[in-house]
Motif scaffolding. Structure first.
Motif, short mmCIF file in Angstrom:
data_model
loop_
_atom_site.label_atom_id
_atom_site.label_comp_id
_atom_site.label_asym_id
_atom_site.label_seq_id
_atom_site.Cartn_x
_atom_site.Cartn_y
_atom_site.Cartn_z
N ILE A 44 0.86 -1.19 0.00
CA ILE A 44 0.00 0.00 0.00
C ILE A 44 0.89 1.24 0.00
CG2 ILE A 44 -1.82 1.27 1.19
CD1 ILE A 44 -2.59 -1.37 2.57
N GLU A 45 0.78 2.04 -1.03
CA GLU A 45 1.55 3.28 -1.10
C GLU A 45 0.72 4.41 -0.51
OE1 GLU A 45 3.74 6.04 -4.47
OE2 GLU A 45 3.96 3.86 -4.52
N ILE A 46 1.31 5.17 0.40
CA ILE A 46 0.58 6.22 1.11
C ILE A 46 1.30 7.55 0.94
CG2 ILE A 46 -0.26 7.00 3.35
CD1 ILE A 46 -0.41 4.07 4.18
N GLU A 47 0.52 8.57 0.61
CA GLU A 47 1.03 9.93 0.53
C GLU A 47 0.19 10.81 1.46
OE1 GLU A 47 0.86 11.25 -3.48
OE2 GLU A 47 2.36 9.81 -4.21
N THR A 48 0.84 11.55 2.35
CA THR A 48 0.11 12.44 3.24
C THR A 48 0.50 13.89 2.97
OG1 THR A 48 1.79 12.25 4.99
CG2 THR A 48 -0.06 10.70 5.06
N LYS A 49 -0.48 14.77 3.12
CA LYS A 49 -0.26 16.20 2.93
C LYS A 49 -1.01 16.96 4.02
CE LYS A 49 0.22 15.96 -2.11
NZ LYS A 49 -0.33 16.43 -3.42
N LYS A 50 -0.59 18.17 4.25
CA LYS A 50 -1.30 19.02 5.19
C LYS A 50 -2.63 19.43 4.57
CE LYS A 50 -0.81 23.20 7.99
NZ LYS A 50 0.05 24.37 8.33
N THR A 51 -3.71 19.30 5.32
CA THR A 51 -5.02 19.67 4.80
C THR A 51 -5.11 21.17 4.59
OG1 THR A 51 -6.09 17.80 5.90
CG2 THR A 51 -7.51 19.62 5.26
N LYS A 52 -5.56 21.55 3.42
CA LYS A 52 -5.70 22.96 3.09
C LYS A 52 -6.83 23.58 3.90
CE LYS A 52 -6.09 26.10 -0.88
NZ LYS A 52 -6.26 26.19 -2.35
N THR A 53 -6.59 24.74 4.46
CA THR A 53 -7.61 25.43 5.25
C THR A 53 -8.00 26.74 4.58
OG1 THR A 53 -5.90 26.52 6.60
CG2 THR A 53 -6.79 24.41 7.41
N TYR A 54 -9.21 27.20 4.88
CA TYR A 54 -9.72 28.43 4.28
C TYR A 54 -10.08 29.49 5.32
CZ TYR A 54 -9.96 25.75 -0.03
OH TYR A 54 -9.63 25.00 -1.12
N GLY A 55 -9.57 29.32 6.53
CA GLY A 55 -9.74 30.33 7.56
C GLY A 55 -11.17 30.70 7.87
N LYS A 56 -11.44 31.99 7.86
CA LYS A 56 -12.74 32.51 8.29
C LYS A 56 -13.89 32.07 7.39
CE LYS A 56 -12.08 36.87 5.79
NZ LYS A 56 -12.01 38.36 5.91
N TRP A 57 -13.61 31.74 6.15
CA TRP A 57 -14.69 31.35 5.23
C TRP A 57 -15.40 30.09 5.70
CZ3 TRP A 57 -16.15 35.14 2.48
CH2 TRP A 57 -15.23 36.05 1.94
N MET A 58 -14.66 29.19 6.35
CA MET A 58 -15.26 27.93 6.81
C MET A 58 -16.05 28.10 8.10
SD MET A 58 -14.66 25.99 4.38
CE MET A 58 -15.27 24.44 5.03
N LYS A 59 -16.16 29.32 8.60
CA LYS A 59 -16.95 29.58 9.80
C LYS A 59 -18.28 30.26 9.47
CE LYS A 59 -12.84 30.06 12.75
NZ LYS A 59 -12.07 30.96 13.66
N VAL A 60 -18.45 30.64 8.20
CA VAL A 60 -19.66 31.34 7.79
C VAL A 60 -20.65 30.34 7.20
CG1 VAL A 60 -20.62 33.18 6.36
CG2 VAL A 60 -18.28 33.38 7.26
N PRO A 61 -21.80 30.13 7.84
CA PRO A 61 -22.80 29.20 7.29
C PRO A 61 -23.16 29.54 5.85
CG PRO A 61 -23.40 29.88 9.52
CD PRO A 61 -22.26 30.74 9.11
N ILE A 62 -23.53 28.55 5.08
CA ILE A 62 -23.87 28.65 3.67
C ILE A 62 -22.61 28.88 2.82
CG2 ILE A 62 -25.31 29.71 1.90
CD1 ILE A 62 -26.88 28.33 4.14
N VAL A 63 -21.84 29.94 3.16
CA VAL A 63 -20.62 30.24 2.39
C VAL A 63 -19.63 29.07 2.46
CG1 VAL A 63 -18.62 31.77 2.20
CG2 VAL A 63 -20.88 32.72 2.68
N ARG A 64 -19.49 28.49 3.67
CA ARG A 64 -18.55 27.39 3.83
C ARG A 64 -18.95 26.18 2.99
NH1 ARG A 64 -19.94 26.31 10.19
NH2 ARG A 64 -22.12 25.65 9.95
#
Length: 342
Positions: A44-64
């Motif tokens: 099994i080959e595995i590649e891991t990366k840091k999850t991309k974040t979107y800051g304040k946008w992911m805290k706004v309902p509907i917009v997120r």
């Protein structure tokens, strides 16, 4: 369908989600994202990366919801292509790039070509989806005016036609050999997330991953309320309700308003999906039923080796090592029928 096994009362809901790819699974956590692919030799080959974040946008309902939808389209396509590239290394056939690909790569570089392929794929997929599942139904449903001028009735015909086209499309692709295996990996993803959410909690916190085994995952269903399939069904149902409120104007106005409403509908569907993932009340169960029924097509019972891939993907997301690439050599040996052997 036993809803008690899907909406498990004592489970600890998690934000972890996944996607089935070619001979593997992508798992995304809050901090890390892992891609695990089964190789022809059984490793099994595995590649891991840091999850991309979107800051304040992911805290706004509907917009997120809109942000998450666009991100899933782009990153999902990229991940699918990554899994195909990993497997291609073990394919005896030598890929010959087209003249355009060779020119573009020479002119702008391999990374630019890769991005072009990804965004072109996303654009084509969006154009196809909008054309078939939005524009076509609203045009065809105009025939319903010959029978009745009732706005609710005509919009209902349009909505049901849209859902029928989508289910028919999913059902048709389910007969493709490679998609059959992708759907089985999809089932493995759901089983493993169920098992992860029901692991005993260590003190001071966090699940005990020692209990995440093939036998433990096997006992859970392939259906999960927090699934992309359920999200799409929410989209169709919410779209039907929203379109009724707009009446039945002329064709070009219907097309424009339906396109403009897409972000709102996607945002509302995302909020409903998040609610379904952390609640087990009767309202959630009723709203989730269409998506769960559709998962009878988009998921299937996985083999033990597929569950093993899903488990390794979850473990890769949960460990505290920096992003890296590595190979897992399982002790258990299975027979691995791959897409190219079918």
């Amino acid at each position: 369908m036993d809803l008690k096994k899907i909406f498990i009362k004592d489970a600890c809901p998690t934000k972890m989600g996944g996607q089935a790819v070619m001979e593997g699974i992508m798992m995304k956590g809050e901090q890390k994202t892992a891609l695990a692919v089964r190789l022809p030799n059984g490793n099994i080959e595995i590649e891991t990366k840091k999850t991309k974040t979107y800051g304040k946008w992911m805290k706004v309902p509907i917009v997120r919801g809109v942000v998450a939808f666009v991100d899933s389209l782009v990153y999902g396509t990229k991940t699918l292509m990554n899994s195909a590239d990993i497997l291609e290394q073990y394919d005896d056939e030598i890929y010959e790039p087209s003249r355009f690909e060779a020119w573009f790569e020479k002119k702008f570089g391999g990374e630019a070509l890769w991005k072009l392929l990804i965004y072109t794929s996303v654009a084509i997929a969006l154009a196809f989806s909008i054309g078939v599942f939005i524009l076509l139904p609203t045009w065809v449903a105009s025939v319903a005016k010959l029978v009745s001028t009732n706005v609710i009735w005509i919009n209902l015909v349009e909505g049901l036609l849209r859902i029928a086209l989508f289910i028919g499309y999913i059902w048709a692709v389910s007969f493709m050999p490679d998609m059959k295996r992708v759907f089985r990996y999809h089932g493995a993803e759901h089983k493993t997330i169920h098992a992860f959410e029901n692991l005993p909690q260590k003190q001071p916190g966090g699940p005990d991953l020692k209990g995440l085994t093939v036998d433990e995952c096997r006992q859970y269903p392939t259906f999960h309320p927090r699934c992309g399939t359920s999200f799409l069904m929410f989209v169709f149902i919410i779209a039907l309700a929203c379109h009724v409120l707009l009446g039945w104007p002329v064709l070009w106005v219907r097309i424009v308003t339906r396109l403009l409403l897409l972000p709102v509908i996607a945002g509302l569907s995302y909020e409903l999906l998040k609610w379904a993932g952390r609640s087990d009340n009767w309202v959630v169960k009723i709203l989730s039923m269409p998506g769960l029924w559709l998962q009878k097509i988009t998921t299937a019972e996985p083999d033990d080796d597929m569950l093993e891939v899903a488990i390794e993907a979850v473990k890769a997301v949960c460990d505290d090592t920096p992003p890296r690439s590595y190979t897992v050599r399982p002790e258990t040996k299975y027979e691995y029928p791959h897409v190219w052997d079918l």
